[in-house]
Design an enzyme around this catalytic site. Sequence first.
Site, mmCIF file in Angstrom:
data_model
loop_
_atom_site.group_PDB
_atom_site.id
_atom_site.type_symbol
_atom_site.label_atom_id
_atom_site.label_comp_id
_atom_site.label_asym_id
_atom_site.label_seq_id
_atom_site.Cartn_x
_atom_site.Cartn_y
_atom_site.Cartn_z
ATOM 1 N N ARG A 48 0.862 -1.307 0.102
ATOM 2 C CA ARG A 48 0.161 0.080 -0.048
ATOM 3 C C ARG A 48 0.921 1.272 -0.143
ATOM 4 O O ARG A 48 0.710 2.201 0.693
ATOM 5 C CB ARG A 48 -0.961 -0.076 1.105
ATOM 6 C CG ARG A 48 -1.838 -1.209 1.396
ATOM 7 C CD ARG A 48 -3.003 -1.024 0.290
ATOM 8 N NE ARG A 48 -4.014 -1.851 0.342
ATOM 9 C CZ ARG A 48 -4.109 -3.082 -0.147
ATOM 10 N NH1 ARG A 48 -2.863 -3.623 -0.508
ATOM 11 N NH2 ARG A 48 -5.254 -3.898 0.324
ATOM 12 N N SER A 76 -10.466 -0.656 3.571
ATOM 13 C CA SER A 76 -9.557 -0.638 4.747
ATOM 14 C C SER A 76 -9.116 0.566 5.324
ATOM 15 O O SER A 76 -8.377 1.475 4.488
ATOM 16 C CB SER A 76 -8.434 -1.436 4.541
ATOM 17 O OG SER A 76 -8.840 -2.659 3.996
ATOM 18 N N GLU A 94 -4.480 3.941 6.203
ATOM 19 C CA GLU A 94 -4.314 3.508 5.149
ATOM 20 C C GLU A 94 -4.978 4.719 4.208
ATOM 21 O O GLU A 94 -4.415 5.031 3.058
ATOM 22 C CB GLU A 94 -5.010 2.244 4.856
ATOM 23 C CG GLU A 94 -4.245 1.360 3.252
ATOM 24 C CD GLU A 94 -5.374 1.096 2.537
ATOM 25 O OE1 GLU A 94 -5.219 1.674 1.383
ATOM 26 O OE2 GLU A 94 -6.007 0.267 2.590
HETATM 27 N N1 EPU Z 1 -10.663 -10.319 10.699
HETATM 28 C C1 EPU Z 1 -11.246 -10.481 11.867
HETATM 29 N N2 EPU Z 1 -12.133 -9.529 12.053
HETATM 30 C C2 EPU Z 1 -12.491 -8.880 11.052
HETATM 31 C C3 EPU Z 1 -11.813 -8.591 9.954
HETATM 32 C C4 EPU Z 1 -10.762 -9.699 9.683
HETATM 33 O O1 EPU Z 1 -10.878 -10.995 12.881
HETATM 34 O O2 EPU Z 1 -13.470 -8.021 11.395
HETATM 35 C C5 EPU Z 1 -9.396 -11.451 10.503
HETATM 36 C C6 EPU Z 1 -9.586 -12.888 10.107
HETATM 37 O O3 EPU Z 1 -8.983 -13.445 10.904
HETATM 38 C C7 EPU Z 1 -9.344 -12.744 8.596
HETATM 39 C C8 EPU Z 1 -8.069 -11.787 8.307
HETATM 40 O O4 EPU Z 1 -8.608 -10.761 9.300
HETATM 41 O O5 EPU Z 1 -9.004 -14.007 8.141
HETATM 42 C C9 EPU Z 1 -8.240 -11.343 7.226
HETATM 43 O O6 EPU Z 1 -9.372 -10.715 6.713
HETATM 44 P P1 EPU Z 1 -9.402 -10.202 5.184
HETATM 45 O O7 EPU Z 1 -9.528 -11.432 4.239
HETATM 46 O O8 EPU Z 1 -10.570 -9.460 5.135
HETATM 47 O O9 EPU Z 1 -8.303 -9.162 4.808
HETATM 48 P P2 EPU Z 1 -7.596 -8.064 5.691
HETATM 49 O O10 EPU Z 1 -6.330 -8.396 5.992
HETATM 50 O O11 EPU Z 1 -8.563 -7.570 6.702
HETATM 51 C C10 EPU Z 1 -6.734 -6.923 3.384
HETATM 52 C C11 EPU Z 1 -6.565 -5.659 2.497
HETATM 53 C C12 EPU Z 1 -7.910 -5.505 1.734
HETATM 54 C C13 EPU Z 1 -8.243 -6.796 0.835
HETATM 55 C C14 EPU Z 1 -8.069 -8.045 1.553
HETATM 56 C C15 EPU Z 1 -8.187 -9.247 0.699
HETATM 57 C C16 EPU Z 1 -5.413 -4.128 3.843
HETATM 58 C C17 EPU Z 1 -5.161 -3.018 4.731
HETATM 59 N N3 EPU Z 1 -6.487 -4.666 3.579
HETATM 60 O O12 EPU Z 1 -7.714 -6.988 4.267
HETATM 61 O O13 EPU Z 1 -7.908 -4.426 0.902
HETATM 62 O O14 EPU Z 1 -9.354 -6.722 0.136
HETATM 63 O O15 EPU Z 1 -7.021 -8.064 2.333
HETATM 64 O O16 EPU Z 1 -6.939 -9.521 0.130
HETATM 65 O O17 EPU Z 1 -4.273 -4.742 3.374
HETATM 66 C C18 EPU Z 1 -8.503 -2.096 1.031
HETATM 67 O O18 EPU Z 1 -7.144 -2.016 0.987
HETATM 68 O O19 EPU Z 1 -9.192 -1.132 1.086
HETATM 69 C C19 EPU Z 1 -8.892 -3.285 0.998
HETATM 70 C C20 EPU Z 1 -10.103 -3.679 1.125
#
Ligand code: EPU
Length: 337
Positions: free
Chosen positions: A162, A237, A333
């Site tokens: 990012r 995010s 972010e």
């Molecule tokens: N989780 C929780 N609670 C929540 C949300 C997430 O416990 O409310 C934990 C879970 O263990 C889940 C893990 O976090 O398995 C990962 O969650 P998710 O797959 O939704 O991905 P993320 O790491 O929260 C990142 C990116 C997203 C992108 C997704 C999928 C960043 C800051 N965000 O989110 O990007 O869509 O991975 O690759 O890196 C964005 O940048 O705006 C965005 C949406």
Amino acid sequence: MKIERNKSLKKHNTFGINVKAAEFIKINSEKELTETLSIHKERNIFILSGGSNMLLTQNLEALVLHIAIKGITTSSQPDSSVLVSANAGENWHDFVQFCIDNDFGGLENLSLIPGYVGSAPIQNIGAYGVELKDSFISCEAIHVISGAKKHFTKEECNFGYRNSIFKNELKGNYIITKVTFRLTTKDHVLNTSYGAIENALKEKNITSPTIKDISEAVIAIRKSKLPDPKEIGNSGSFFKNPVITSKNFAELQKLHPDIPFYQVDKNNTKIPAGWLIEQSGFKGKRWGDAGVHAKQALVLVNYDNASGQELLELSKRIQKTVKEKFGIILETEVNII
Ligand code: EPU
């Protein structure tokens, strides 16, 4: 070019924050851009494209340039690839769909990300195991003060998680006008490693997925977790996933054995900020019209008329609580304006 004064930006930012721009010009071509920059040399310029990665907390006294330059060109290459160039004002998801309709592979995992093409390199957008940098070749940009055009190679953009040179050393200096990608025209290299994609394909009994199948899986996953900015204001995010040393992580894991993580390399571990925020009790909570999404705690939402200040205060409360509970500093972010 028409100058609009005292213009509400509510429809120009995906958070739907109702602040005003002192002056606003919609830019439809590179020529209009360079002309505007030379006429308004003395003005404080603020660049606005899709407004999908910012939290506006105040009225803008600046001259806001809304970059709406459209157009996509393609150039077939001898090695089963194609160079695809999109102008900055193309909607990102429409551009990805154009690539899928033409069977150009590489961007399918980045389906349904809000925003415009021109801002995609600034934060090296990423999702489901793929980042923009994986197929990025170059971009063109105009220097805000001199109006000169510069071509940036991938190396020059200095992409990170990012992150890019446009968020750091060159912040505010250049306006990206065109982005070029190298995409595949056959033997697509698919990235289905992300668990949720694998599951979505399995559910549909798809064993040899096309890029369209992947795109549809990604769209379904995003729709199930992330609020549609057309319905509920948000900027995806709000925070980055923090990276801590693996040594610190080991200590944290002793206290919280079920903490999820990704090993970045031998010495660094990334923790999902969404988990930290959920464990801190914020998930699904609402204060007035400002809240934390019920299905993904990393996303702050504006239910209707929250101000940028209210959302900013909420984000600070989250940072403070996460810091107290886990000793981790969450970095935003989105750009706070
Ligand atoms: N989780 C929780 N609670 C929540 C949300 C997430 O416990 O409310 C934990 C879970 O263990 C889940 C893990 O976090 O398995 C990962 O969650 P998710 O797959 O939704 O991905 P993320 O790491 O929260 C990142 C990116 C997203 C992108 C997704 C999928 C960043 C800051 N965000 O989110 O990007 O869509 O991975 O690759 O890196 C964005 O940048 O705006 C965005 C949406």
